[in-house]
Every structure is written in C-alpha cells, then in structure tokens.
Design an enzyme around this catalytic site. Structure first.
Site, short mmCIF file in Angstrom:
data_model
loop_
_atom_site.label_atom_id
_atom_site.label_comp_id
_atom_site.label_asym_id
_atom_site.label_seq_id
_atom_site.Cartn_x
_atom_site.Cartn_y
_atom_site.Cartn_z
N CYS B 87 0.83 -1.21 0.00
CA CYS B 87 0.00 0.00 0.00
C CYS B 87 0.87 1.26 0.00
O CYS B 87 1.57 1.50 -0.96
CB CYS B 87 -0.98 -0.04 1.16
SG CYS B 87 -2.34 1.14 0.97
N HIS B 204 -3.82 -5.48 1.02
CA HIS B 204 -3.28 -5.77 2.35
C HIS B 204 -3.42 -7.24 2.73
O HIS B 204 -4.38 -7.61 3.42
CB HIS B 204 -4.03 -4.93 3.39
CG HIS B 204 -3.75 -3.47 3.31
ND1 HIS B 204 -2.64 -2.90 3.89
CD2 HIS B 204 -4.43 -2.45 2.73
CE1 HIS B 204 -2.64 -1.60 3.68
NE2 HIS B 204 -3.71 -1.30 2.96
N GLU B 206 -1.87 -8.73 4.97
CA GLU B 206 -1.70 -8.85 6.43
C GLU B 206 -3.02 -8.74 7.18
O GLU B 206 -3.10 -9.10 8.35
CB GLU B 206 -0.71 -7.79 6.94
CG GLU B 206 -1.23 -6.35 7.02
CD GLU B 206 -1.14 -5.58 5.71
OE1 GLU B 206 -0.98 -6.22 4.64
OE2 GLU B 206 -1.22 -4.34 5.76
#
Lengths: 93, 233
Positions: B87, B204, B206
């Site tokens: 990002c 993302h 994560e």
C-alpha cells in the site's frame, strides 16, 4: 538562524518559483474533475484543465546560476517525480 | 524469519503487519524508525507497511522515500535482501526507485476500502510460493492512490519478464475493467523488481490472516516467506 528567514537577517536572497505539471498523456483525474466543476459553474469556453503544483522558494547567498542549479536539483530529487511530471524553474528576483 | 517493519510518521498499518509476521513466523519483528541509518543485524525481510506517511504531502510516499533508513533498505535490496512493500509502502518503494512506475489517484477519484479479488500470476517467487499460479485470493484494499501507471516501455518489460505478480480480477480470475477498481494499467495490483527480491502491492494480505477476522487468504504470502527461509537454512 533557524526560524528566521534570510531576508530578516538582512542577507541577499533570491526568489524563485518551481512549477510542476503532469506530462502530456498522463491521465489527470483531478484536472478532469476541476474541468467538470468549471463547466457546471456555467463558465463558457473551458476546453480542458490540467492541474499541477507551484513552489515559491527563497534562496540565500547565491547568484542566479547557482540558484538555478540548486532549484533544478531540488526539482529532480524531490519536488517532481520525473516519471510522470515536468518541472520549470524561474528565478524571479 | 527475522523481519524488520519500517515506521514513518503517519504510517498506521505497521501493527497489523507486525501481528501477521508474529503469527506466521513465530518471531517478533523489529520496528525500525525512519530516522535510523541501519537495519538490525541479521534482518532477512524488510517490510514497508501501509498508512499515510507524512500525510501524503507532496506525493504519496515521496517524503518517506527520502528518509535516512531508505539508504539502508536500498543497500539491503541491492544485496538480494527481500523487501515486501504494501500500500503506502508500495508508493514509497516506487518513489525510492526500488520499483518502476507510479501509483496515481484512483481513476474514479474515490478512496476505495473493500475486499478485492487478486489473481496470483506466479508461484515461483519467495513471496508467492504459498499460492498456486492462477489462484484467486480475496484481500482488502484501502487506498485513494492505487492506480498503477508506467510508460509503455516499462509496462512491456514488466509483462515480458513476468514481473506482474498480482492482478485485480473477478472472483473466477477473469481480468475485466469492472473488477479493476482503481483503473490500474493492465489491472496491475502488485509487481516485483528485476532481481525478484522486492515486491510491491496495493492490497493488504496482512489483514486476512486470522479466521476470527473472516478470511485467511493472506496467510499464503507470509507462510510462503517463512518456508522460503526455512528451506534456505
């Protein structure tokens, strides 16, 4: 002399302007939105809008050529991303 | 896997990233401040996380890319060290010259915060060995400037060298303008550098690593990295 401009200290300063614009062919969605807003205000004759950035910079202790070299370096290293942007340096006085 | 997560003023996804790394690698990552000049010794993976470094002033990632720690990251990458840039991290990596191209304002001018589908183009990288090529994963995006662009020559080189790693796709893996949320060229969501050790991606992974959150499609990326280092050891 942190916090005090060179002008306040009485040293010679030069004023300059760096203008950063998008290269032609790079899509500018913000310019398009501004263009649409101008049309919706009823302003006639606006064909297109491209937006960019202006940096007014004061340089101390430099002659014109040296100031231009510093500003060119500033534009190349930080102010413009030369993948997508052009820049123009003007020392105004 | 000994990882280091970079922290810049305005970054806000570093703890999500640290949590995923801790969960999948079993080791606590080092949090590294932008003003530091060196990475912790023995660092195997550098992560540039997401957020809004320096309030996105000037251009997204532009100021963070010039921070002192980035010289150390460039040297680390030049020696083959793995760098994962997510990002705002992807924007920083592009501004720092670690990856080609630029992330521009989303074509529709809106901030996009939602789950997207990605087609994994290659499984033979350290970052994607946990997936199959062609597999579709669902992960979140949250960005206003994710519209990847580069000049024609760069795009041709990325495509020719197989360096597009993730593309925005439909749930069944079709590339279609309707599923290319930010208007990125060739629906590019993630690319790798020529040496194959720096990955930049807008989504993302994560944030999808725990079943309690709903989905675990992001685990493959981190589990794959852990495998990569275990096999190398």
């Amino acid at each position: 002399m942190a916090g005090a401009s060179a002008a306040m200290m009485g040293t010679e300063t030069m004023k300059a302007r760096v203008t950063v614009t998008l290269k032609s062919g790079i899509l500018d969605p913000q310019g398009k939105a501004i263009e649409g807003a101008l049309r919706s205000l009823g302003l006639r004759g606006v064909v297109s809008v491209r937006q960019g950035k202006v940096f007014d910079i004061e340089i101390e202790d430099a002659d014109r050529a040296a100031a231009e070299a510093v500003l060119k370096s500033a534009a190349e290293k930080l102010l413009a991303n030369t993948v997508i942007e052009n820049y123009r340096v003007e020392v105004t006085g | 896997m000994k990882s280091a997560v970079l922290v810049f003023p305005g970054i806000n996804r570093e703890r999500d990233m640290a949590r995923a790394l801790r969960l999948l690698s079993g080791r606590e990552p080092a949090m590294v401040w932008h003003a530091d000049a060196a990475l912790p010794s023995g660092t195997e993976l550098v992560v540039i996380p997401g957020g809004f470094s320096y309030g996105d002033y000037l251009r997204c990632g532009a100021i963070a890319a010039r921070a002192p720690i980035m010289d150390a990251v460039r040297a680390f990458a030049a020696k083959g060290g793995l760098v994962l840039a997510v990002c705002n991290g992807f924007q920083i990596a592009c501004e720092a010259g670690l990856l080609p191209g630029v992330l521009m304002r989303n074509a529709q001018l809106r901030f996009i915060c939602r789950d997207v589908y990605l087609r994994v183009e290659r499984s033979d990288t350290p970052f994607t060995r946990g997936y199959n090529a062609g597999q579709v994963i669902r992960v979140p995006v949250a960005h206003g400037e994710g519209n990847y662009i580069a000049d024609g020559e760069t795009i041709a080189r990325l495509e020719g060298e197989g360096r597009v790693i993730f593309r925005y796709a439909s749930p069944d893996g079709m590339i279609d303008p309707d599923w290319n949320h930010n208007g990125a060229m060739n629906a590019i969501a993630g690319i790798i550098n020529a040496q194959g050790n720096v990955l930049g991606m807008m989504p993302h992974p994560e944030n999808h690593v725990e079943a309690a959150i709903g989905r675990t499609d992001g685990r493959g990326l981190f589990a794959g990295l852990v495998d990569h280092f275990n096999l190398a050891a």
